[in-house]
Structure formats: C-alpha cells, structure tokens
Design an enzyme around this catalytic site. Structure first.
Site: not given
Ligand code: AMP
Ligand code: ZN
Length: 117
Positions: A92, A29, A98, A100, A85
C-alpha cells in the site's frame, strides 16, 4: 493538505472518474497493472482496511457492490480481481483505503501481475 484521493473526491486533483455515487468514487489507475485497472474508494477518508471500524460495515458493502456494478458496466463481469493492499510491506502506497479492480486479460499468462496476487 488533504490526501491525494481526498483531493480527487473533491475534484481538486484531476482523475478519470468512471463511477460515482453518494458514498464512493471510482477512477482509472494512473499506472495500470492490467488492461483495465480501476480504483474504488469511499468518500470517507479511512487510511486502510486495518483502520476499519464496525460503523464502516455498510460502507464497505457499498464499495464491493460498486465494484460489481463497474465490472458489469465495463463488460468484464466474467473475470476480474479485487485487491486491497494493506500497509507498506503489503504494497500500500496511498493511505486512503482503495479497492483495486483489475480485468481485461486475454490469457492466463497476461493475468500474472507483478506485485499483485
Ligand atoms: P496501492 O499500492 O494499493 O496503495 O495503490 C495505489 C495505486 O494508486 C497505484 O496503483 C497507483 O498507480 C495509483 N495512483 C497513485 N496516484 C494516482 C492518481 N493521481 N490517479 C490515479 N491513480 C493513482
Ligand atoms: Zn483521503
């Protein structure tokens, strides 16, 4: 333009990929909320858990088993959290399902993550 996680899957967008097989990809992440924070995603674009269909059963099993393998590879099998999420109000922000994987805490206090259960 495909979603950001689909771009990572196609290697059009850089990511620190730590695991990949035919069905899933896992990467670090970009804004970690734990000492170790990985995202495990299916190569199939599914917006969220709320969009899962019966046909996705096996794929979701693969996703969770991949999380178990990654936890073992990373040496954190004894203590980790798996979080989905769902929806904006559920935290989300990326609409490609995805999982985590959070781990690596040294104390219970350190494990309290704002915005995560
Ligand atoms: P969510 O809030 O469950 O949608 O989680 C999305 C996650 O994606 C967050 O923890 C972000 O930090 C992560 N994220 C967003 N863009 C990227 C990226 N390009 N590479 C890696 N992680 C990312
Ligand atoms: Zn996608």
């Amino acid at each position: 333009m495909s979603c950001i996680f689909c771009q990572i899957i196609k290697k059009e967008m850089p990511a620190d990929i730590i695991y990949e097989n035919e069905q899933v990809v896992a990467f670090k992440d970009i804004h970690p909320k734990a000492p170790l924070h990985f995202l495990i995603i299916p190569k199939k674009h599914i917006p969220s858990v709320d969009h899962l269909e019966e046909e996705d059963k096996e794929l979701m099993g693969e996703l969770v088993l991949s999380a178990k393998k990654i936890a073992k590879e990373q040496g954190v099998s004894a203590a980790y959290k798996l979080v989905f999420n769902v929806g904006r109000a559920g935290g989300q922000i990326i609409d490609h399902i995805h999982l985590h994987l959070l781990a690596g805490w040294k104390s219970d206090k350190e494990r309290d993550i704002p915005g995560m259960p």
